[in-house]
Design a protein around this motif. Structure first.
Motif, PDB file in Angstrom:
ATOM      1  N   PRO A  70       0.835  -1.203   0.000  1.00 53.68           N
ATOM      2  CA  PRO A  70       0.000   0.000   0.000  1.00 53.68           C
ATOM      3  C   PRO A  70       0.871   1.255   0.000  1.00 53.68           C
ATOM      4  O   PRO A  70       1.792   1.374   0.814  1.00 53.68           O
ATOM      5  CB  PRO A  70      -0.805  -0.119   1.299  1.00 53.68           C
ATOM      6  N   PRO A  71       0.623   2.190  -0.901  1.00 53.16           N
ATOM      7  CA  PRO A  71       1.474   3.378  -0.992  1.00 53.16           C
ATOM      8  C   PRO A  71       1.405   4.268   0.248  1.00 53.16           C
ATOM      9  O   PRO A  71       2.357   4.972   0.556  1.00 53.16           O
ATOM     10  CB  PRO A  71       0.945   4.106  -2.224  1.00 53.16           C
ATOM     11  N   TRP A  72       0.336   4.198   0.999  1.00 55.13           N
ATOM     12  CA  TRP A  72       0.185   5.035   2.182  1.00 55.13           C
ATOM     13  C   TRP A  72       0.985   4.514   3.371  1.00 55.13           C
ATOM     14  O   TRP A  72       1.142   5.209   4.353  1.00 55.13           O
ATOM     15  CB  TRP A  72      -1.293   5.170   2.569  1.00 55.13           C
ATOM     16  N   GLY A  73       1.510   3.300   3.303  1.00 51.24           N
ATOM     17  CA  GLY A  73       2.189   2.731   4.463  1.00 51.24           C
ATOM     18  C   GLY A  73       3.703   2.743   4.391  1.00 51.24           C
ATOM     19  O   GLY A  73       4.368   2.465   5.388  1.00 51.24           O
ATOM     20  N   TRP A  74       4.254   3.053   3.227  1.00 50.17           N
ATOM     21  CA  TRP A  74       5.694   2.952   3.023  1.00 50.17           C
ATOM     22  C   TRP A  74       6.210   4.227   2.375  1.00 50.17           C
ATOM     23  O   TRP A  74       5.521   4.858   1.590  1.00 50.17           O
ATOM     24  CB  TRP A  74       6.018   1.727   2.148  1.00 50.17           C
ATOM     25  N   THR A  75       7.440   4.570   2.689  1.00 51.43           N
ATOM     26  CA  THR A  75       8.046   5.774   2.108  1.00 51.43           C
ATOM     27  C   THR A  75       8.398   5.511   0.648  1.00 51.43           C
ATOM     28  O   THR A  75       8.447   4.361   0.190  1.00 51.43           O
ATOM     29  CB  THR A  75       9.332   6.165   2.865  1.00 51.43           C
ATOM     30  N   ASP A  76       8.685   6.578  -0.083  1.00 53.37           N
ATOM     31  CA  ASP A  76       9.114   6.430  -1.477  1.00 53.37           C
ATOM     32  C   ASP A  76      10.388   5.588  -1.557  1.00 53.37           C
ATOM     33  O   ASP A  76      10.520   4.745  -2.444  1.00 53.37           O
ATOM     34  CB  ASP A  76       9.361   7.800  -2.115  1.00 53.37           C
ATOM     35  N   ARG A  79       9.447   1.936  -0.989  1.00 57.30           N
ATOM     36  CA  ARG A  79       8.743   1.378  -2.139  1.00 57.30           C
ATOM     37  C   ARG A  79       9.677   1.141  -3.316  1.00 57.30           C
ATOM     38  O   ARG A  79       9.405   0.302  -4.175  1.00 57.30           O
ATOM     39  CB  ARG A  79       7.579   2.284  -2.546  1.00 57.30           C
ATOM     40  N   ALA A 144       0.753   3.466  10.533  1.00 58.53           N
ATOM     41  CA  ALA A 144       0.304   4.395   9.490  1.00 58.53           C
ATOM     42  C   ALA A 144      -1.212   4.485   9.540  1.00 58.53           C
ATOM     43  O   ALA A 144      -1.898   3.467   9.683  1.00 58.53           O
ATOM     44  CB  ALA A 144       0.768   3.907   8.117  1.00 58.53           C
ATOM     45  N   GLU A 145      -1.695   5.682   9.428  1.00 62.70           N
ATOM     46  CA  GLU A 145      -3.140   5.905   9.403  1.00 62.70           C
ATOM     47  C   GLU A 145      -3.638   5.815   7.965  1.00 62.70           C
ATOM     48  O   GLU A 145      -3.023   6.355   7.050  1.00 62.70           O
ATOM     49  CB  GLU A 145      -3.476   7.296   9.968  1.00 62.70           C
ATOM     50  N   ASN A 146      -4.736   5.106   7.794  1.00 61.78           N
ATOM     51  CA  ASN A 146      -5.387   5.046   6.486  1.00 61.78           C
ATOM     52  C   ASN A 146      -6.883   5.016   6.744  1.00 61.78           C
ATOM     53  O   ASN A 146      -7.407   4.011   7.216  1.00 61.78           O
ATOM     54  CB  ASN A 146      -4.936   3.825   5.697  1.00 61.78           C
TER      55      ASN A 146
END
Length: 179
Positions: A70-76, A79, A144-146
């Motif tokens: 998930p892109p919201w849970g990991w830094t660039d 990823r 991480a908040e989602n």
């Protein structure tokens, strides 16, 4: 472990329902609202859903392994690193003394190493599950908040895992199941 086929759907659904009943009896959040979706993923064209079979016929576990998390849970930066993302792992509670979830996770760690991938990552909603994943060698990277959920983001470096050796040396001992 093998990729699922569409013919696995009923057996996967039955296994997940057995886990739901166990979770509900033990006061834990259940997969029940997701049973049809998770079982329906058998035979998807991406080949990312896997089952664990016992004796070549009984499905005792299922998981999803993907190339992206998930892109919201990991830094660039995270990823950009080669990783496998392990999620929706469910096992048959009748065999929980065999630590099937740990076997599946360690199998994924071994698969990642064999593919030259650096990491296996996963996330979960419940702190108790994050603690269980820590017992498999995963470390909490962050929360991480989602939306309305807080996710526990975990990672483990890929490495060869000789699962037969793990059993032989007692590193993966069967659990003494109390409940």
């Amino acid at each position: 472990m093998r990729p699922t086929t569409s013919t696995d759907q009923d057996a996967v659904a039955a296994m997940i329902l057995a886990r739901c009943e166990w979770m509900e009896r033990n006061g834990l959040p259940s997969w029940r609202p997701s049973v049809d979706d998770l079982a329906g993923q058998c035979g998807n064209p991406f080949g990312d859903v896997w089952v664990m079979e016992m004796n070549g016929s009984r499905i005792v576990g299922r998981t999803t392994i993907q190339q992206e998390g998930p892109p919201w849970g990991w830094t660039d930066t995270e990823r950009a690193e080669p990783a496998l993302y392990l999620n929706t792992t469910v096992t048959d509670p009748a065999y929980r003394h065999m630590r099937l979830g740990t076997l599946i996770a360690w199998w994924a760690v071994d698969q990642a190493a064999g593919q030259g991938v650096q990491w296996v990552r996963r996330d979960c909603l419940w702190p108790q599950l994050a603690t269980y994943y820590a017992s498999q060698g995963f470390s909490l990277v962050r929360t991480a908040e989602n939306g309305k959920y807080t996710h526990h983001m975990l990672a483990r470096r890929a490495e060869p895992m000789d699962l037969a050796e793990q059993f032989r040396t007692g590193m993966l001992e069967p659990l003494d199941v109390g409940r």
